[in-house]
Design a protein around this motif. Structure first.
Motif, PDB file in Angstrom:
ATOM      1  N   MET A   1       0.849  -1.177   0.000  1.00 42.08           N
ATOM      2  CA  MET A   1       0.000   0.000   0.000  1.00 42.08           C
ATOM      3  C   MET A   1       0.891   1.235   0.000  1.00 42.08           C
ATOM      4  N   LEU A   2       0.613   2.146  -0.879  1.00 44.94           N
ATOM      5  CA  LEU A   2       1.357   3.398  -0.944  1.00 44.94           C
ATOM      6  C   LEU A   2       0.818   4.367   0.092  1.00 44.94           C
ATOM      7  N   GLY A   3       1.685   5.147   0.681  1.00 47.90           N
ATOM      8  CA  GLY A   3       1.237   6.199   1.590  1.00 47.90           C
ATOM      9  C   GLY A   3       0.581   5.648   2.839  1.00 47.90           C
ATOM     10  N   ALA A   4      -0.053   6.546   3.555  1.00 42.70           N
ATOM     11  CA  ALA A   4      -0.735   6.171   4.795  1.00 42.70           C
ATOM     12  C   ALA A   4      -2.118   5.623   4.470  1.00 42.70           C
ATOM     13  N   MET A   5      -2.657   4.879   5.402  1.00 47.17           N
ATOM     14  CA  MET A   5      -4.017   4.379   5.243  1.00 47.17           C
ATOM     15  C   MET A   5      -5.002   5.526   5.407  1.00 47.17           C
ATOM     16  N   ALA A   6      -6.097   5.427   4.705  1.00 48.91           N
ATOM     17  CA  ALA A   6      -7.140   6.451   4.835  1.00 48.91           C
ATOM     18  C   ALA A   6      -7.633   6.498   6.274  1.00 48.91           C
ATOM     19  N   SER A   7      -7.878   7.697   6.758  1.00 48.58           N
ATOM     20  CA  SER A   7      -8.414   7.858   8.111  1.00 48.58           C
ATOM     21  C   SER A   7      -9.886   7.451   8.124  1.00 48.58           C
ATOM     22  N   ASP A   8     -10.446   7.293   9.323  1.00 49.02           N
ATOM     23  CA  ASP A   8     -11.872   6.981   9.437  1.00 49.02           C
ATOM     24  C   ASP A   8     -12.704   8.073   8.769  1.00 49.02           C
ATOM     25  N   VAL A  89      -2.842   8.557  -2.247  1.00 52.87           N
ATOM     26  CA  VAL A  89      -1.690   9.143  -2.938  1.00 52.87           C
ATOM     27  C   VAL A  89      -1.984  10.533  -3.513  1.00 52.87           C
ATOM     28  N   LEU A  90      -3.228  10.987  -3.440  1.00 57.13           N
ATOM     29  CA  LEU A  90      -3.580  12.281  -4.034  1.00 57.13           C
ATOM     30  C   LEU A  90      -2.861  13.490  -3.427  1.00 57.13           C
ATOM     31  N   PRO A  91      -2.610  13.525  -2.102  1.00 51.63           N
ATOM     32  CA  PRO A  91      -1.899  14.699  -1.583  1.00 51.63           C
ATOM     33  C   PRO A  91      -0.546  14.935  -2.261  1.00 51.63           C
ATOM     34  N   ALA A  92       0.080  13.873  -2.760  1.00 52.87           N
ATOM     35  CA  ALA A  92       1.369  13.995  -3.436  1.00 52.87           C
ATOM     36  C   ALA A  92       1.203  14.305  -4.928  1.00 52.87           C
ATOM     37  N   MET A  93      -0.045  14.378  -5.398  1.00 48.42           N
ATOM     38  CA  MET A  93      -0.327  14.615  -6.817  1.00 48.42           C
ATOM     39  C   MET A  93      -1.330  15.758  -6.975  1.00 48.42           C
ATOM     40  N   PRO A  94      -1.011  16.941  -6.456  1.00 42.94           N
ATOM     41  CA  PRO A  94      -2.005  18.023  -6.501  1.00 42.94           C
ATOM     42  C   PRO A  94      -2.481  18.368  -7.913  1.00 42.94           C
ATOM     43  N   GLU A  95      -1.602  18.232  -8.901  1.00 41.90           N
ATOM     44  CA  GLU A  95      -1.999  18.577 -10.272  1.00 41.90           C
ATOM     45  C   GLU A  95      -3.068  17.631 -10.803  1.00 41.90           C
ATOM     46  N   ALA A  96      -3.044  16.377 -10.378  1.00 41.80           N
ATOM     47  CA  ALA A  96      -4.078  15.431 -10.804  1.00 41.80           C
ATOM     48  C   ALA A  96      -5.429  15.831 -10.214  1.00 41.80           C
ATOM     49  N   HIS A 158     -11.704  23.673  -2.702  1.00 43.87           N
ATOM     50  CA  HIS A 158     -12.588  22.775  -1.948  1.00 43.87           C
ATOM     51  C   HIS A 158     -12.565  21.348  -2.506  1.00 43.87           C
ATOM     52  N   TRP A 159     -12.462  21.219  -3.808  1.00 38.25           N
ATOM     53  CA  TRP A 159     -12.363  19.890  -4.438  1.00 38.25           C
ATOM     54  C   TRP A 159     -11.114  19.176  -3.914  1.00 38.25           C
ATOM     55  N   PHE A 160      -9.999  19.916  -3.836  1.00 38.65           N
ATOM     56  CA  PHE A 160      -8.760  19.343  -3.308  1.00 38.65           C
ATOM     57  C   PHE A 160      -8.938  18.957  -1.836  1.00 38.65           C
ATOM     58  N   GLU A 161      -9.582  19.829  -1.045  1.00 36.93           N
ATOM     59  CA  GLU A 161      -9.815  19.521   0.378  1.00 36.93           C
ATOM     60  C   GLU A 161     -10.625  18.236   0.526  1.00 36.93           C
ATOM     61  N   PHE A 162     -11.621  18.041  -0.377  1.00 36.18           N
ATOM     62  CA  PHE A 162     -12.443  16.833  -0.271  1.00 36.18           C
ATOM     63  C   PHE A 162     -11.625  15.591  -0.603  1.00 36.18           C
ATOM     64  N   TRP A 163     -11.009  15.581  -1.771  1.00 39.11           N
ATOM     65  CA  TRP A 163     -10.369  14.359  -2.251  1.00 39.11           C
ATOM     66  C   TRP A 163      -9.021  14.085  -1.601  1.00 39.11           C
ATOM     67  N   ALA A 164      -8.251  15.106  -1.272  1.00 44.83           N
ATOM     68  CA  ALA A 164      -6.904  14.889  -0.752  1.00 44.83           C
ATOM     69  C   ALA A 164      -6.756  15.298   0.712  1.00 44.83           C
ATOM     70  N   GLY A 165      -7.800  15.873   1.282  1.00 42.91           N
ATOM     71  CA  GLY A 165      -7.696  16.369   2.645  1.00 42.91           C
ATOM     72  C   GLY A 165      -8.211  15.400   3.694  1.00 42.91           C
ATOM     73  N   ASP A 166      -7.849  15.706   4.933  1.00 44.91           N
ATOM     74  CA  ASP A 166      -8.257  14.860   6.056  1.00 44.91           C
ATOM     75  C   ASP A 166      -8.707  15.726   7.240  1.00 44.91           C
ATOM     76  N   ASP A 167      -9.293  16.874   6.944  1.00 42.69           N
ATOM     77  CA  ASP A 167      -9.714  17.802   7.987  1.00 42.69           C
ATOM     78  C   ASP A 167     -11.233  17.932   7.965  1.00 42.69           C
TER      79      ASP A 167
END
Length: 179
Positions: A1-8, A89-96, A158-167
Motif C-alpha cells: 500500500m502506498l502512503g498512509a491508510m485512509a483515516s476513518d 496518494v492524491l496529496p502527493a499529486m495536486p496537479e491530478a 474545496h475539491w482538493f480539500e475533499f479528495w486529498a484532505g483529512d480535515d
C-alpha cells in the motif's frame, strides 16, 4: 500500500460519494455507473447527451471514469478500497486533483459564465447523491468570500480539500453535501 491508510473520516466521506455513485448497488463503480450518473445529471438539467452542453458533460464524466479505472488498474470495476488507495496518494499529486477540479468546474458551470451559482451547485449535489440534498448551508460554507457564487479558485480549493484532505472542519470536506 502506498502512503498512509485512509483515516476513518476519509473513509466515511469517500464511502458516501462512492455509495451515491454506485447506481446498481453492487459495491463497485463501473462505466455503467458513470453513465447512470451522467444521465441523472443531464435529466436534472433538462437536456440530454445530444446537445452541445450535454455532450460536454458526458465527455467530462466518462473521462473521469477512464481516469479512475486507469488509476485502479484497468479492471473495469473499482471497489471502495481501490478508490481509497487512490485517495491515499492524491496529496502527493495536486496537479491530478486540480485537473479533475477543472473538468468538474466546467461540468457544473452550466451557463459557462465562469462561476458556479447556488442553483448549479444544487443540481450537481442532486445528480451525485441521487436525491435532493439541502445544500444551501453547504454552498454558503464553500462560498468563502460570500459573493453568492463559487469562483474557479474556490471550487478547486474545496475539491482538493475533499479528495486529498483529512480535515473534517475544512469547508471542502462538505463539497458533496454533509455525510
Amino acid at each position: 500500500m502506498l502512503g498512509a491508510m485512509a483515516s476513518d473520516f476519509q473513509r466515511r466521506k469517500i464511502s458516501g460519494v462512492f455509495g451515491a455513485m454506485d447506481a446498481d448497488g453492487d459495491g463497485f463503480l463501473t462505466e455503467a455507473d458513470f453513465g447512470a450518473l451522467t444521465a441523472r445529471w443531464l435529466d436534472l438539467r433538462g437536456t440530454d447527451a445530444g446537445t452541445p452542453a450535454g455532450e460536454k458533460l458526458a465527455a467530462i464524466m466518462m473521462g473521469w471514469w477512464g481516469t479512475l479505472d486507469d488509476a485502479a488498474g484497468r479492471g473495469g470495476k473499482v471497489g471502495l478500497d481501490q478508490v481509497l488507495e487512490v485517495v491515499d496518494v492524491l496529496p502527493a499529486m495536486p496537479e491530478a486533483v486540480t485537473g479533475t477540479a477543472e473538468a468538474m468546474f466546467e461540468a457544473v458551470d452550466e451557463n459557462g459564465d465562469g462561476v458556479i451559482s447556488a442553483a448549479e451547485y444544487d443540481r450537481m449535489i442532486a445528480a451525485w447523491n441521487g436525491v435532493g440534498t439541502p445544500s444551501g448551508d453547504v454552498f454558503a460554507l464553500l462560498d468563502s468570500d460570500g459573493d453568492g457564487r463559487l469562483s474557479r479558485e474556490e471550487f478547486t480549493r474545496h475539491w482538493f480539500e475533499f479528495w486529498a484532505g483529512d480535515d473534517p472542519a475544512a469547508p471542502g470536506s462538505s463539497v458533496f453535501g454533509r455525510f
